[in-house]
Design an enzyme around this catalytic site. Structure first.
Site, mmCIF file in Angstrom:
data_model
loop_
_atom_site.group_PDB
_atom_site.id
_atom_site.type_symbol
_atom_site.label_atom_id
_atom_site.label_comp_id
_atom_site.label_asym_id
_atom_site.label_seq_id
_atom_site.Cartn_x
_atom_site.Cartn_y
_atom_site.Cartn_z
ATOM 1 C CB CYS A 100 2.302 -11.630 -4.862
ATOM 2 S SG CYS A 100 2.599 -13.005 -5.979
ATOM 3 C CB CYS A 103 -0.748 -12.620 -8.967
ATOM 4 S SG CYS A 103 -0.681 -13.718 -7.532
ATOM 5 C CB CYS A 142 -18.176 3.542 -0.687
ATOM 6 S SG CYS A 142 -16.858 3.028 -1.784
ATOM 7 C CB THR A 175 -15.085 -9.753 -5.651
ATOM 8 O OG1 THR A 175 -16.364 -10.098 -5.114
ATOM 9 C CG2 THR A 175 -15.196 -9.555 -7.151
#
Length: 176
Positions: A128, A125, A141, A86
């Site tokens: 990168c 970005c 989590c 995502t």
């Protein structure tokens, strides 16, 4: 903090519902919100902070086509997602449309916030920093845990950088 600051139009996107285990680190939600879509809980609670803002919600899992359409019409994107795919898709849409991105993540006792100002050709970005080809260890989590105050710290820093980038004031953590 974006809602309280009066950032006029917020778009919340999440396909998840509020669970009891979220409440210790996601203070936007309350016990009465359990089993509700997070975007609906978020809209209600943010509207209580500032009734003058518009909050648009999308209770869905995003894909590249959806992102391409949505990102084209916004001033800034804050990525608070919890998965690498995502994050890469959000970054691609921001780069394609020249929309600044403020990325934040939290896991265990570690947090990361970085801003990418894709309006500036010299700005790095997300790709990168984490190329698609790089093997990233995926922790969640639920299994690794998150120190509860950390998500608030990361989110506050994201909001501060977003306001700096949208307002053209101060120095956001671009590329840092």
């Amino acid at each position: 903090y974006l809602a309280a600051s009066g950032l006029g139009h917020l778009i919340l996107v999440d396909d998840d519902v509020v669970e009891l285990s979220n409440l210790q680190r996601q203070i936007l939600h309350q016990e009465e919100d359990l089993d509700r879509p997070k975007v609906e809980s978020g809209r209600r609670n943010l509207s209580a902070l500032n009734s003058d803002i518009t909050i648009e919600t999308h209770h869905c899992r995003i894909d590249s086509a959806w992102l391409d359409q949505q990102v084209a019409g916004v001033s800034i994107v804050l990525d608070c997602s919890d998965n690498f795919a995502t994050r890469q898709a959000v970054n691609r849409a921001c780069v394609a449309h020249g929309v600044p991105l403020v990325s934040g993540s939290a896991l265990r006792f570690d947090g990361q916030v970085i801003a990418f100002d894709t309006r500036d050709a010299r700005s790095p970005c997300y790709h990168c920093l984490y190329p698609d080809s790089q093997q990233i260890e995926t922790l969640h989590c639920a299994s690794a845990g998150v120190f509860a105050p950390l998500t608030g710290i990361v989110g506050t820093l994201q909001a501060a950088d977003a306001l700096k980038l949208v307002g053209g004031c101060g120095e956001a953590a671009v590329g840092r």
